[in-house]
Write a protein that holds these residues in place. Structure first.
Motif, PDB file in Angstrom:
ATOM      1  N   TYR B  35       1.027  -1.210   0.011  1.00  0.00           N
ATOM      2  CA  TYR B  35       0.092  -0.001  -0.160  1.00  0.00           C
ATOM      3  C   TYR B  35       1.209   1.348   0.348  1.00  0.00           C
ATOM      4  O   TYR B  35       2.473   1.406   0.537  1.00  0.00           O
ATOM      5  N   GLN B  37       0.705   5.508   1.234  1.00  0.00           N
ATOM      6  CA  GLN B  37       0.496   6.752   1.508  1.00  0.00           C
ATOM      7  C   GLN B  37       0.736   7.914   1.970  1.00  0.00           C
ATOM      8  O   GLN B  37       2.238   7.832   1.975  1.00  0.00           O
ATOM      9  N   ALA B  42      -4.852   9.074   2.562  1.00  0.00           N
ATOM     10  CA  ALA B  42      -5.248   7.337   3.363  1.00  0.00           C
ATOM     11  C   ALA B  42      -4.242   6.579   2.250  1.00  0.00           C
ATOM     12  O   ALA B  42      -3.614   6.644   1.357  1.00  0.00           O
ATOM     13  N   PRO B  43      -4.604   5.359   2.948  1.00  0.00           N
ATOM     14  CA  PRO B  43      -3.825   4.010   1.877  1.00  0.00           C
ATOM     15  C   PRO B  43      -4.212   3.571   1.519  1.00  0.00           C
ATOM     16  O   PRO B  43      -5.394   3.527   1.177  1.00  0.00           O
ATOM     17  N   PHE B  45      -4.140   0.962  -2.332  1.00  0.00           N
ATOM     18  CA  PHE B  45      -3.153   0.173  -3.080  1.00  0.00           C
ATOM     19  C   PHE B  45      -2.817  -0.383  -3.960  1.00  0.00           C
ATOM     20  O   PHE B  45      -3.776   0.324  -4.987  1.00  0.00           O
ATOM     21  N   TYR B  48      -0.664  -6.974  -5.132  1.00  0.00           N
ATOM     22  CA  TYR B  48      -0.837  -8.340  -4.111  1.00  0.00           C
ATOM     23  C   TYR B  48      -0.049  -9.493  -5.027  1.00  0.00           C
ATOM     24  O   TYR B  48      -0.860  -9.374  -6.173  1.00  0.00           O
ATOM     25  N   PHE B  87       3.435   0.318   2.553  1.00  0.00           N
ATOM     26  CA  PHE B  87       4.063  -0.192   3.307  1.00  0.00           C
ATOM     27  C   PHE B  87       3.180  -2.312   2.751  1.00  0.00           C
ATOM     28  O   PHE B  87       2.294  -2.183   1.929  1.00  0.00           O
ATOM     29  N   PHE B  96       0.149  -4.960   9.331  1.00  0.00           N
ATOM     30  CA  PHE B  96       0.847  -4.286   8.326  1.00  0.00           C
ATOM     31  C   PHE B  96       2.125  -3.404   9.281  1.00  0.00           C
ATOM     32  O   PHE B  96       2.026  -3.871   9.852  1.00  0.00           O
ATOM     33  N   GLY B  97       3.531  -3.361   7.955  1.00  0.00           N
ATOM     34  CA  GLY B  97       4.586  -3.170   8.422  1.00  0.00           C
ATOM     35  C   GLY B  97       4.550  -1.515   9.505  1.00  0.00           C
ATOM     36  O   GLY B  97       3.828  -1.164   8.900  1.00  0.00           O
TER      37      GLY B  97
END
Lengths: 115, 106
Positions: B35, B37, B42-43, B45, B48, B87, B96-97
């Motif tokens: 993600y 940010q 906002a984060p 996407f 994946y 992230f 999340f990291g």
């Protein structure tokens, strides 16, 4: 359609007060998530709804935190007896059906400041 | 338990390529997400990986090696607008990291 919306965008309250934060997910999304994000940290999971029910509330830090989603759309995060440590950005996200492989769409967040 | 490790900051030059690494430890693996940010935002996407290998989406690519519990995000042809925090995230519920802040120099 519209994205995820959250109200209020900012909330200032006094220690010990009660607050409610609202999330409107993307229409048709059955999964809804609440996160808390402190400065310089990643979002921290709080609770996950699948429809009207809380599928996983393992991230709620204590019993002062509670969330509902009575009709399977809008959700409200409720914090009782707020503490200064509750100050953070509270993020809401939704996804179509849930599951870790799905894209989560985040709202802009509510910035909560507890004085 | 679950945890994700990523560098706190990375600096790169506009037009260059940068790689942001992520290592994870988990008792159950459900794929690795990335993600972006921007400050105050906002984060959103990015990518994946459910299986090993490279996923490419425009200037962004993401790689996963499940045997090494490792993944990375690759950003090519860096633009100033790519300055943000990135992230990695995985798990159920998703963890999340702490994020990698990417600084881009002109």
């Amino acid at each position: 359609g519209a994205g995820v919306s959250q109200t209020p965008s900012n909330k200032v309250t006094e220690k010990g007060k009660y607050v409610e934060l609202r999330c409107d997910p993307i229409s048709g999304h059955t999964a809804l998530y609440w996160y808390r994000q402190s400065l310089g940290q990643g979002p921290e999971f709080l609770i996950y709804f699948q429809g009207t029910g809380a599928a996983d509330d393992s991230g709620l830090p204590n019993d002062r935190f509670f969330a509902v989603r009575p009709e399977g759309s809008v959700s409200t995060l409720k914090i009782q007896r707020t503490e200064r440590g509750d100050s953070a950005v509270y993020l809401c996200a939704s996804s179509l059906t849930g599951g870790p492989q799905e894209t989560q769409y985040f709202g802009p967040g509510t910035r909560l400041l507890v004085l | 338990g679950q945890s994700l490790e990523q560098p706190s900051e990375v600096t790169a030059v506009e037009g260059a390529i940068v790689q942001i690494n992520c290592t994870y430890q988990t008792s159950g693996f459900y794929g690795l997400s990335w993600y972006q940010q921007h400050d105050g935002g906002a984060p959103t996407f990015l990518s994946y990986n459910g299986l090993d290998g490279l996923e490419e989406t425009g200037r962004f690519s993401s790689f996963l090696s499940r045997s090494d519990s490792y993944g990375y995000l690759l950003l090519q042809e860096l633009q100033m607008k790519d300055s943000a925090s990135y992230f990695c995230a995985q798990g159920e519920p998703i963890i999340f990291g702490k994020g990698t802040r990417l600084h881009i120099l002109p």
